[in-house]
Design a protein around this motif. Sequence first.
Motif, PDB file in Angstrom:
ATOM      1  N   SER A  54       0.829  -1.217   0.000  1.00 58.55           N
ATOM      2  CA  SER A  54       0.000   0.000   0.000  1.00 58.55           C
ATOM      3  C   SER A  54       0.860   1.263   0.000  1.00 58.55           C
ATOM      4  CB  SER A  54      -0.933   0.007   1.210  1.00 58.55           C
ATOM      5  OG  SER A  54      -0.178   0.061   2.403  1.00 58.55           O
ATOM      6  N   SER A  55       2.101   1.180   0.520  1.00 57.59           N
ATOM      7  CA  SER A  55       2.950   2.376   0.538  1.00 57.59           C
ATOM      8  C   SER A  55       3.298   2.823  -0.878  1.00 57.59           C
ATOM      9  CB  SER A  55       4.229   2.130   1.349  1.00 57.59           C
ATOM     10  OG  SER A  55       5.018   1.111   0.770  1.00 57.59           O
ATOM     11  N   VAL A  56       3.339   1.878  -1.811  1.00 63.86           N
ATOM     12  CA  VAL A  56       3.610   2.231  -3.217  1.00 63.86           C
ATOM     13  C   VAL A  56       2.370   2.891  -3.821  1.00 63.86           C
ATOM     14  CG1 VAL A  56       4.152   1.301  -5.510  1.00 63.86           C
ATOM     15  CG2 VAL A  56       5.297   0.381  -3.476  1.00 63.86           C
ATOM     16  N   ILE A  57       1.199   2.339  -3.496  1.00 59.95           N
ATOM     17  CA  ILE A  57      -0.051   2.929  -4.010  1.00 59.95           C
ATOM     18  C   ILE A  57      -0.188   4.371  -3.497  1.00 59.95           C
ATOM     19  CG2 ILE A  57      -2.566   2.719  -4.099  1.00 59.95           C
ATOM     20  CD1 ILE A  57      -1.297   0.308  -5.381  1.00 59.95           C
ATOM     21  N   VAL A  58       0.066   4.567  -2.209  1.00 61.70           N
ATOM     22  CA  VAL A  58      -0.025   5.918  -1.631  1.00 61.70           C
ATOM     23  C   VAL A  58       0.951   6.858  -2.332  1.00 61.70           C
ATOM     24  CG1 VAL A  58       0.488   7.276   0.456  1.00 61.70           C
ATOM     25  CG2 VAL A  58      -0.905   5.201   0.625  1.00 61.70           C
ATOM     26  N   SER A  59       2.181   6.388  -2.500  1.00 61.36           N
ATOM     27  CA  SER A  59       3.212   7.213  -3.112  1.00 61.36           C
ATOM     28  C   SER A  59       2.842   7.596  -4.546  1.00 61.36           C
ATOM     29  CB  SER A  59       4.528   6.437  -3.081  1.00 61.36           C
ATOM     30  OG  SER A  59       5.562   7.210  -3.602  1.00 61.36           O
ATOM     31  N   GLU A  60       2.367   6.628  -5.308  1.00 57.39           N
ATOM     32  CA  GLU A  60       1.979   6.894  -6.699  1.00 57.39           C
ATOM     33  C   GLU A  60       0.730   7.777  -6.765  1.00 57.39           C
ATOM     34  OE1 GLU A  60       4.583   6.483  -8.422  1.00 57.39           O
ATOM     35  OE2 GLU A  60       3.813   5.103  -9.959  1.00 57.39           O
ATOM     36  N   ALA A  61      -0.146   7.634  -5.787  1.00 58.45           N
ATOM     37  CA  ALA A  61      -1.337   8.481  -5.749  1.00 58.45           C
ATOM     38  C   ALA A  61      -0.957   9.942  -5.472  1.00 58.45           C
ATOM     39  CB  ALA A  61      -2.311   7.976  -4.684  1.00 58.45           C
ATOM     40  N   PHE A  62       0.115  10.144  -4.702  1.00 59.63           N
ATOM     41  CA  PHE A  62       0.620  11.512  -4.500  1.00 59.63           C
ATOM     42  C   PHE A  62       1.231  12.048  -5.803  1.00 59.63           C
ATOM     43  CE2 PHE A  62       0.784  13.425  -0.212  1.00 59.63           C
ATOM     44  CZ  PHE A  62       0.216  12.437   0.561  1.00 59.63           C
ATOM     45  N   ARG A  63       1.909  11.168  -6.550  1.00 59.06           N
ATOM     46  CA  ARG A  63       2.640  11.618  -7.745  1.00 59.06           C
ATOM     47  C   ARG A  63       1.703  12.051  -8.860  1.00 59.06           C
ATOM     48  NH1 ARG A  63       4.919   9.139 -12.471  1.00 59.06           N
ATOM     49  NH2 ARG A  63       4.094   7.091 -11.898  1.00 59.06           N
ATOM     50  N   LEU A  64       0.615  11.295  -9.059  1.00 57.33           N
ATOM     51  CA  LEU A  64      -0.181  11.442 -10.284  1.00 57.33           C
ATOM     52  C   LEU A  64      -1.479  12.214 -10.067  1.00 57.33           C
ATOM     53  CD1 LEU A  64       0.513   7.864 -11.614  1.00 57.33           C
ATOM     54  CD2 LEU A  64       1.318  10.012 -12.621  1.00 57.33           C
ATOM     55  N   SER A  65      -1.941  12.810 -11.144  1.00 59.05           N
ATOM     56  CA  SER A  65      -3.108  13.698 -11.078  1.00 59.05           C
ATOM     57  C   SER A  65      -4.436  12.954 -11.103  1.00 59.05           C
ATOM     58  CB  SER A  65      -3.068  14.676 -12.256  1.00 59.05           C
ATOM     59  OG  SER A  65      -3.054  13.959 -13.483  1.00 59.05           O
ATOM     60  N   HIS A  66      -4.489  11.789 -11.746  1.00 65.21           N
ATOM     61  CA  HIS A  66      -5.749  11.072 -11.952  1.00 65.21           C
ATOM     62  C   HIS A  66      -5.622   9.641 -11.422  1.00 65.21           C
ATOM     63  CE1 HIS A  66      -6.285  14.469 -14.613  1.00 65.21           C
ATOM     64  NE2 HIS A  66      -7.525  14.111 -14.874  1.00 65.21           N
ATOM     65  N   TRP A  67      -6.717   9.155 -10.884  1.00 67.78           N
ATOM     66  CA  TRP A  67      -6.742   7.765 -10.421  1.00 67.78           C
ATOM     67  C   TRP A  67      -7.922   7.035 -11.053  1.00 67.78           C
ATOM     68  CZ3 TRP A  67      -7.535   9.069  -4.543  1.00 67.78           C
ATOM     69  CH2 TRP A  67      -6.461   9.835  -4.056  1.00 67.78           C
ATOM     70  N   VAL A  68      -7.688   5.756 -11.337  1.00 68.24           N
ATOM     71  CA  VAL A  68      -8.801   4.848 -11.628  1.00 68.24           C
ATOM     72  C   VAL A  68      -8.764   3.764 -10.550  1.00 68.24           C
ATOM     73  CG1 VAL A  68      -9.751   3.146 -13.235  1.00 68.24           C
ATOM     74  CG2 VAL A  68      -8.706   5.255 -14.112  1.00 68.24           C
ATOM     75  N   LEU A  69      -9.865   3.606  -9.851  1.00 70.10           N
ATOM     76  CA  LEU A  69      -9.961   2.564  -8.827  1.00 70.10           C
ATOM     77  C   LEU A  69     -10.902   1.489  -9.358  1.00 70.10           C
ATOM     78  CD1 LEU A  69     -10.323   4.932  -5.728  1.00 70.10           C
ATOM     79  CD2 LEU A  69      -8.229   3.932  -6.680  1.00 70.10           C
ATOM     80  N   ALA A  70     -10.340   0.313  -9.611  1.00 62.80           N
ATOM     81  CA  ALA A  70     -11.110  -0.771 -10.231  1.00 62.80           C
ATOM     82  C   ALA A  70     -11.173  -1.930  -9.251  1.00 62.80           C
ATOM     83  CB  ALA A  70     -10.443  -1.216 -11.537  1.00 62.80           C
ATOM     84  N   SER A  71     -12.385  -2.262  -8.812  1.00 61.92           N
ATOM     85  CA  SER A  71     -12.481  -3.255  -7.744  1.00 61.92           C
ATOM     86  C   SER A  71     -13.571  -4.289  -7.984  1.00 61.92           C
ATOM     87  CB  SER A  71     -12.765  -2.555  -6.409  1.00 61.92           C
ATOM     88  OG  SER A  71     -12.913  -3.509  -5.365  1.00 61.92           O
ATOM     89  N   ALA A  72     -13.222  -5.516  -7.694  1.00 58.44           N
ATOM     90  CA  ALA A  72     -14.231  -6.564  -7.598  1.00 58.44           C
ATOM     91  C   ALA A  72     -15.085  -6.317  -6.360  1.00 58.44           C
ATOM     92  CB  ALA A  72     -13.541  -7.924  -7.480  1.00 58.44           C
ATOM     93  N   THR A  73     -16.277  -6.934  -6.351  1.00 54.00           N
ATOM     94  CA  THR A  73     -17.139  -6.900  -5.160  1.00 54.00           C
ATOM     95  C   THR A  73     -16.828  -8.137  -4.318  1.00 54.00           C
ATOM     96  OG1 THR A  73     -18.842  -5.722  -6.371  1.00 54.00           O
ATOM     97  CG2 THR A  73     -19.541  -6.891  -4.380  1.00 54.00           C
ATOM     98  N   TYR A  74     -16.760  -7.950  -3.018  1.00 54.65           N
ATOM     99  CA  TYR A  74     -16.328  -9.037  -2.126  1.00 54.65           C
ATOM    100  C   TYR A  74     -17.117  -8.938  -0.835  1.00 54.65           C
ATOM    101  CZ  TYR A  74     -12.542 -12.361  -0.902  1.00 54.65           C
ATOM    102  OH  TYR A  74     -11.798 -13.463  -0.617  1.00 54.65           O
ATOM    103  N   ASN A  75     -17.779  -9.989  -0.443  1.00 54.58           N
ATOM    104  CA  ASN A  75     -18.616  -9.948   0.764  1.00 54.58           C
ATOM    105  C   ASN A  75     -19.586  -8.763   0.738  1.00 54.58           C
ATOM    106  OD1 ASN A  75     -17.570 -12.262   2.005  1.00 54.58           O
ATOM    107  ND2 ASN A  75     -15.824 -11.110   2.825  1.00 54.58           N
TER     108      ASN A  75
END
Length: 401
Positions: free
Chosen positions: A296-317
């Motif tokens: 998750s530390s890489v995701i956080v770091s990259e989320a700080f770096r970049l202007s746009h995010w796509v969050l793509a998730s399966a449904t679970y429980n």
Amino acid sequence: MHCTRKITEDLYWVGASDRRLALFENVYPIPRGVSYNAYLLMDEKTVLLDTVDASVSRRFMQNVEATLAGRPLDYLVINHMEPDHCACVEEIVRRYPETRLVCNAKTVAMLQQFFDFDVTGRTDVIKEGDTLSTGRHTLTFVMAPMVHWPEAMVTYDTTDKVLFSADAFGTFGAIDGNLFADEVNIERDHIDEFRRYFTNIVGKYGPQVQALLKKAAGLEISMICPLHGFVWRENLGYILDKYQHWSTYTPEEKGVLIAFGSIYGNTEEAAELLAHKLSERGVKNIAMYDVSSTHSSVIVSEAFRLSHWVLASATYNGGIYTPMEFALTELKLHNLQNRTVAVLENGTWAAMAGKQIHAVLDTMKNITRIEPTVSVKSAVKPAQVEALDALADALAASVQG
Ligand code: FEO
């Protein structure tokens, strides 16, 4: 055996590196190790600035002893009480019982929480703007609360214009001989770890970092000596500019972080299709990560770096796929804001992830959505290809706009 570096005529690095620790703070992977920096000023009075983590205490003590070369230790300045820096305070007090502990009132309280030795009569309690004359040098103290703990402060040597910046301007990574930032290729080899360190450790406290940067702007600084990583004596504007971006939650680059959580590969396929469609539309700087296998530390770091995010998730429980839920929680906890976000969900009988991702995004500041959420039922079909085309059009327009 001691292992020190001379920084200026009378300032020495007496820290040490740990290459055996797997997880910094028992959370963050550090495959390239970490350094714990401490500095010894050999003026008419001798001043140690901070200590190190217990794991490297032996080397540190050897470094201090060798540099002092029989002289007494007059002062220990404690800029930060997190144990990766304060662990050896008690050992210093044992070996050099005459040493004065220079610290602020909050630090005194923490000393008593962490240690058993009697601090009575040992401390010189300072506050913002107080000075300590050590002969040729005059040190002054600047409070830096929440960078990264409440008691944190930085010390400024008004004589040589050196800022001892505590956790600020630090990075993960051991010191491989080259102590100075100008001795290595920061942009090629290190900036990603600077970002991952800052955003994960201090990223939540952007306003407090801004307050410190504003105080620092009033100082003439020729050198920055942080508690982790490299000493900066050239090109200070480069790292100050990075800190300006990170602490104001301003993206460094236009580009798209695609974080996906996929159970059997169908959500990944949708995310990958979108990535290719974005590239076909001329979008550069796309970074795609599987939240199940990326720390998750890489995701956080990259989320700080970049202007746009796509969050793509399966449904679970009936909710967000657990690894995505964790990653999203981390983004929220680190106070991330000012981003443009698109959501993609998948579910076989009821796609629920999208709605719940949006509910978390609703609690974050200044998040612009690109609608609608693309919803996949089990696997991508022609209707979703069409929806992905529309999303790619909208995202590309936003990134390039
Ligand atoms: Fe490197 Fe907040 O300690």
